[in-house]
Design an enzyme around this catalytic site. Structure first.
Site, PDB file in Angstrom:
ATOM      1  N   ASP A   5      -3.191   8.020  -7.650  1.00 34.96           N
ATOM      2  CA  ASP A   5      -4.291   8.671  -6.927  1.00 34.96           C
ATOM      3  C   ASP A   5      -3.698   9.429  -5.732  1.00 34.96           C
ATOM      4  O   ASP A   5      -3.730   8.972  -4.601  1.00 34.96           O
ATOM      5  CB  ASP A   5      -5.278   7.590  -6.470  1.00 34.96           C
ATOM      6  CG  ASP A   5      -6.566   8.177  -5.933  1.00 34.96           C
ATOM      7  OD1 ASP A   5      -6.916   9.298  -6.336  1.00 34.96           O
ATOM      8  OD2 ASP A   5      -7.214   7.515  -5.107  1.00 34.96           O
ATOM      9  N   LYS A  42      -8.563  13.411  -1.281  1.00 32.50           N
ATOM     10  CA  LYS A  42      -8.369  12.580  -2.466  1.00 32.50           C
ATOM     11  C   LYS A  42      -8.669  13.295  -3.772  1.00 32.50           C
ATOM     12  O   LYS A  42      -8.118  12.941  -4.813  1.00 32.50           O
ATOM     13  CB  LYS A  42      -9.333  11.375  -2.393  1.00 32.50           C
ATOM     14  CG  LYS A  42      -9.031  10.417  -1.283  1.00 32.50           C
ATOM     15  CD  LYS A  42      -7.832   9.593  -1.667  1.00 32.50           C
ATOM     16  CE  LYS A  42      -7.633   8.450  -0.676  1.00 32.50           C
ATOM     17  NZ  LYS A  42      -6.524   7.604  -1.122  1.00 32.50           N
ATOM     18  N   THR A  55      -5.778  13.347  -9.651  1.00 32.60           N
ATOM     19  CA  THR A  55      -5.524  11.936  -9.953  1.00 32.60           C
ATOM     20  C   THR A  55      -4.868  11.895 -11.324  1.00 32.60           C
ATOM     21  O   THR A  55      -5.444  12.382 -12.299  1.00 32.60           O
ATOM     22  CB  THR A  55      -6.841  11.123  -9.992  1.00 32.60           C
ATOM     23  OG1 THR A  55      -7.523  11.268  -8.741  1.00 32.60           O
ATOM     24  CG2 THR A  55      -6.577   9.652 -10.257  1.00 32.60           C
ATOM     25  N   GLU A  90      -1.675   2.684  -8.635  1.00 25.90           N
ATOM     26  CA  GLU A  90      -2.881   1.965  -9.027  1.00 25.90           C
ATOM     27  C   GLU A  90      -2.865   1.732 -10.539  1.00 25.90           C
ATOM     28  O   GLU A  90      -2.098   2.342 -11.271  1.00 25.90           O
ATOM     29  CB  GLU A  90      -4.146   2.792  -8.685  1.00 25.90           C
ATOM     30  CG  GLU A  90      -4.201   3.248  -7.244  1.00 25.90           C
ATOM     31  CD  GLU A  90      -5.587   3.756  -6.814  1.00 25.90           C
ATOM     32  OE1 GLU A  90      -6.573   3.491  -7.544  1.00 25.90           O
ATOM     33  OE2 GLU A  90      -5.671   4.405  -5.758  1.00 25.90           O
ATOM     34  N   GLU A  98       2.602   3.353   3.508  1.00 19.81           N
ATOM     35  CA  GLU A  98       3.030   1.989   3.826  1.00 19.81           C
ATOM     36  C   GLU A  98       4.544   1.836   3.704  1.00 19.81           C
ATOM     37  O   GLU A  98       5.173   1.183   4.526  1.00 19.81           O
ATOM     38  CB  GLU A  98       2.378   0.993   2.857  1.00 19.81           C
ATOM     39  CG  GLU A  98       0.880   0.900   2.940  1.00 19.81           C
ATOM     40  CD  GLU A  98       0.313   0.273   1.684  1.00 19.81           C
ATOM     41  OE1 GLU A  98      -0.019   1.005   0.733  1.00 19.81           O
ATOM     42  OE2 GLU A  98       0.202  -0.973   1.653  1.00 19.81           O
ATOM     43  N   ASP A 126     -13.100   4.489  -7.509  1.00 22.23           N
ATOM     44  CA  ASP A 126     -11.834   3.957  -7.012  1.00 22.23           C
ATOM     45  C   ASP A 126     -12.126   2.786  -6.073  1.00 22.23           C
ATOM     46  O   ASP A 126     -12.863   2.936  -5.103  1.00 22.23           O
ATOM     47  CB  ASP A 126     -11.072   5.068  -6.276  1.00 22.23           C
ATOM     48  CG  ASP A 126      -9.596   4.719  -6.097  1.00 22.23           C
ATOM     49  OD1 ASP A 126      -9.125   3.755  -6.738  1.00 22.23           O
ATOM     50  OD2 ASP A 126      -8.923   5.418  -5.320  1.00 22.23           O
ATOM     51  N   GLU A 145      -0.540   7.027  -4.634  1.00 22.00           N
ATOM     52  CA  GLU A 145      -1.091   5.677  -4.605  1.00 22.00           C
ATOM     53  C   GLU A 145      -0.841   5.043  -5.962  1.00 22.00           C
ATOM     54  O   GLU A 145      -1.279   5.562  -6.989  1.00 22.00           O
ATOM     55  CB  GLU A 145      -2.593   5.697  -4.259  1.00 22.00           C
ATOM     56  CG  GLU A 145      -2.821   6.123  -2.819  1.00 22.00           C
ATOM     57  CD  GLU A 145      -4.248   5.907  -2.324  1.00 22.00           C
ATOM     58  OE1 GLU A 145      -5.179   5.968  -3.152  1.00 22.00           O
ATOM     59  OE2 GLU A 145      -4.410   5.683  -1.105  1.00 22.00           O
ATOM     60  N   ARG A 176      -2.824  12.598   3.384  1.00 18.82           N
ATOM     61  CA  ARG A 176      -3.194  11.699   4.487  1.00 18.82           C
ATOM     62  C   ARG A 176      -3.713  12.438   5.723  1.00 18.82           C
ATOM     63  O   ARG A 176      -4.570  11.921   6.440  1.00 18.82           O
ATOM     64  CB  ARG A 176      -1.986  10.841   4.890  1.00 18.82           C
ATOM     65  CG  ARG A 176      -1.428   9.976   3.789  1.00 18.82           C
ATOM     66  CD  ARG A 176      -2.448   8.998   3.254  1.00 18.82           C
ATOM     67  NE  ARG A 176      -1.874   8.160   2.201  1.00 18.82           N
ATOM     68  CZ  ARG A 176      -2.608   7.389   1.406  1.00 18.82           C
ATOM     69  NH1 ARG A 176      -3.929   7.351   1.525  1.00 18.82           N
ATOM     70  NH2 ARG A 176      -2.029   6.666   0.482  1.00 18.82           N
ATOM     71  N   HIS A 217      -2.550  -4.158   0.705  1.00 24.29           N
ATOM     72  CA  HIS A 217      -2.726  -2.737   1.030  1.00 24.29           C
ATOM     73  C   HIS A 217      -3.772  -2.560   2.130  1.00 24.29           C
ATOM     74  O   HIS A 217      -3.524  -1.865   3.119  1.00 24.29           O
ATOM     75  CB  HIS A 217      -3.147  -1.956  -0.220  1.00 24.29           C
ATOM     76  CG  HIS A 217      -3.521  -0.524   0.048  1.00 24.29           C
ATOM     77  ND1 HIS A 217      -2.597   0.420   0.456  1.00 24.29           N
ATOM     78  CD2 HIS A 217      -4.723   0.110   0.001  1.00 24.29           C
ATOM     79  CE1 HIS A 217      -3.223   1.580   0.640  1.00 24.29           C
ATOM     80  NE2 HIS A 217      -4.508   1.420   0.375  1.00 24.29           N
ATOM     81  N   GLN A 230      -7.231  13.572   4.918  1.00 26.14           N
ATOM     82  CA  GLN A 230      -8.040  12.347   4.860  1.00 26.14           C
ATOM     83  C   GLN A 230      -8.380  11.836   6.266  1.00 26.14           C
ATOM     84  O   GLN A 230      -9.517  11.467   6.561  1.00 26.14           O
ATOM     85  CB  GLN A 230      -7.256  11.272   4.084  1.00 26.14           C
ATOM     86  CG  GLN A 230      -8.005   9.963   3.871  1.00 26.14           C
ATOM     87  CD  GLN A 230      -7.137   8.921   3.142  1.00 26.14           C
ATOM     88  OE1 GLN A 230      -6.001   9.194   2.751  1.00 26.14           O
ATOM     89  NE2 GLN A 230      -7.678   7.730   2.967  1.00 26.14           N
TER      90      GLN A 230
HETATM   91 CA    CA Z   1      -7.027   5.345  -4.217  1.00 26.17          CA
END
Ligand code: CA
Length: 416
Positions: A234, A254, A258, A202, A365, A128, A200, A238, A135, A241
């Site tokens: 993904d 994480k 996914t 992606e 975000e 990744d 996420e 948080r 970002h 993390q």
């Molecule tokens: Ca990611």
């Protein structure tokens, strides 16, 4: 080129697309390789078995579509990909040379609504990246302040980390809320279901032919090693993390899930949608020099359906062209030290955020660390994901009178 099947104007899968995927019919456990066309799947496994594919230069024991993944086809390389794409185009053409009116058509064309989709590849390794400047700047601003938002290496190389392939799941697979260590601000760490469960937005690419250990893939050859692209969500916890990531980076926050979209859109299908990327200053070092149209104009969307609500509502609109580092740079960087990529490896872009808040590719975000909750029908608010919430990623490239679409990458949150 006209297809003999009716194709709706808003279909993701016109004859210009022809993405590859792995499916099974009804209750059949057998997995076949197929191509999406309109609302149907063309069964390549059966076509090959009946000798109808006629791929030039391959003998009978070099079958490409008799395994339950796309890996053999991915490994076969660009000339074979293009020869199969041309053959499939001819079979679907609205003329007497194709499958139209042929008895075999009934066997090899099945409704998408009657099949289950599976992971397109056996994914050996998953990497990744962190390739969106907006970002990285948003996250850096939140955690280190505006002045130190980008780390000193960021503009010089595509930052990335090795993810976990075992928990990559295909669209439609539910995601169980992870449990882990989290650290309240003024107390000792506790074990708890994640309270800050995020997405996420992606995109990812699948590696075609790999490289030998010790022999890098030069950026000029990268296209020959990239089979195609999918949508990637993904999922990220948080709070887990935040507590665990020092000093080695992402781990249990994480690697619990996914999600990828099931249809792999080839670089050949995406070729008409290549566009300029953002200019790169400082100029990257030679092995990352990526001239020409290095990005793809793919409109990306994220829809969220809060638990109990009937409908999805759009929460993010972005575009893959916002990325700073492109897929060729990612692959060249990944292998510059001699690391070997293998057919079926998945490399994801990292969260794709654009300049405007609506284009920010994560809830972290989008709600700015939960300070600006999103509003939904029925007075429902979300900072992060609740149990029962469903999230759907979509992607389309717009041609003059057709779309090249990615379908969707969807998942629903189950309680811990
Ligand atoms: Ca990611």
């Amino acid at each position: 080129m006209n297809c003999f099947l009716p194709i709706a104007k808003e279909s993701h899968f016109p004859i210009q697309n022809l993405p590859f995927g792995v499916f099974s019919r009804g209750n059949d456990k057998q997995r076949h390789v197929g191509v999406a066309i309109s609302d149907m799947v063309l069964d390549l496994t059966l076509l090959e078995r009946h000798g109808v594919l006629g791929i030039t230069g391959r003998t009978a024991d070099e079958m490409l579509f008799q395994q339950s993944s796309l890996n053999p086809f991915m490994a076969a390389g660009r000339p074979t990909w293009q020869s199969v794409r041309q053959r499939v185009t001819n079979l679907l053409a609205d003329d007497e040379h194709g499958l139209r009116d042929k008895p075999i058509a009934e066997q090899v064309l099945v409704k998408q609504s009657g099949v289950s989709m599976h992971l397109p590849a056996e994914i050996g390794d998953y990497t990744d990246f962190y390739s969106s400047r907006e970002h990285a700047t948003n996250i850096g601003t939140m955690f280190r302040g505006k002045e130190n938002a980008l780390m000193p290496n960021w503009l010089h190389l595509p930052v990335g980390y090795h993810g976990r392939s075992s928990s990559i799941i295909v669209s439609g697979t539910p995601v169980r809320r992870p449990v882990g260590q989290v650290k309240p601000d003024d107390a000792d760490p506790v074990v708890s279901p994640s309270r800050l469960l995020d997405i996420e937005l992606e995109m990812g690419f699948f590696v075609g032919p790999g490289n030998r250990l010790g022999e890098p893939i030069g950026i000029e050859a990268a296209d020959d090693h990239i089979f195609g692209m999918v949508l990637v969500n993904d999922w990220s916890a948080r709070d887990i993390q935040k507590w665990e990531y020092v000093p080695l980076g992402p781990f249990l926050g994480k690697n619990f899930a996914t999600t990828v979209s099931p249809w792999v859109v080839t670089l050949d299908a995406l070729a008409p949608f290549r566009v300029d990327g953002p200019s790169q200053d400082p100029t990257p070092v030679d092995y990352l020099h990526s001239p020409g149209l290095r990005m793809y104009d793919i409109e990306l969307g994220v829809d969220l359906r809060p638990a109990g609500n009937a409908h999805y509502e759009t929460i993010i609109q972005s575009n893959s062209r916002h990325l700073y580092w492109d897929i060729r740079q990612q692959l060249a960087h990944h292998t510059v030290n001699g690391c070997n990529a293998r057919p079926g490896d998945l490399m994801a872009s990292g969260t794709i955020s654009g300049p405007e808040p609506i284009s920010f590719g994560s809830l972290l975000e989008r709600t700015w660390r939960g300070t600006q909750p999103l509003q939904f029908t029925g007075g429902i608010e979300r900072k992060f994901l609740a149990d029962g919430d469903s999230v759907r990623l979509t992607g389309i490239a717009r041609g003059d009178d057709y779309l090249v679409g990615f379908g969707e990458a969807e998942g629903t949150i189950l309680p811990a």
